[in-house]
Design a protein around this motif. Sequence first.
Motif, PDB file in Angstrom:
ATOM      1  N   THR A  31      -5.044   3.429  -6.504  1.00 39.52           N
ATOM      2  CA  THR A  31      -3.671   3.571  -7.348  1.00 39.52           C
ATOM      3  C   THR A  31      -3.510   2.452  -8.349  1.00 39.52           C
ATOM      4  O   THR A  31      -2.815   2.915  -9.408  1.00 39.52           O
ATOM      5  N   THR A  41      -4.009   3.245  -1.459  1.00 39.15           N
ATOM      6  CA  THR A  41      -3.094   3.415  -0.462  1.00 39.15           C
ATOM      7  C   THR A  41      -3.702   4.447   0.726  1.00 39.15           C
ATOM      8  O   THR A  41      -4.766   4.998   0.548  1.00 39.15           O
ATOM      9  N   LEU A 101      -0.770  -0.159   1.850  1.00 42.66           N
ATOM     10  CA  LEU A 101      -1.044  -0.782   0.587  1.00 42.66           C
ATOM     11  C   LEU A 101      -2.080  -1.635   0.742  1.00 42.66           C
ATOM     12  O   LEU A 101      -1.984  -2.615   1.799  1.00 42.66           O
TER      13      LEU A 101
END
Length: 146
Positions: A31, A41, A101
Amino acid sequence: MMPLWQRPIDLEAINAVHQGTLMEALGIEITRITDTALFGTLPVDARTRQPHGLLHGGASVALAETLGSVAANLAAPPGWMAAGMEISASHLKSVRHGRILGCARPLHLGRNTQVWEIRLEDEAETTVCVCRLTVLLRERSSSSAP
């Protein structure tokens, strides 16, 4: 000080390489890449849960190894590639839903090896897993994939 990344950064191209692989099957996505870290993620859903409804530890490790490996290859000198040697994971908290994350940061960038720490957090920013990935650097052969 030499920049961390030795290759061009193109998130779209990095994610495109993962089509048709485990990363795509699990929903892993890179990301963001900063000057010092790489982020990605993983969804916590039917693809990544174990039978008790919790995030599968193997899915956490797959995310960690993906982030560390992508980072290691971006940090490898031109003409070289990184190949995983060892990964360890400490699972600290269970997760039932949402997204995880991950953040990969280098601990050691040597001539022949690199060591990366990958921290995984839930959406509340609570650390759920900490991993350490060691990779071997080797010259890329003409038959090696990109």
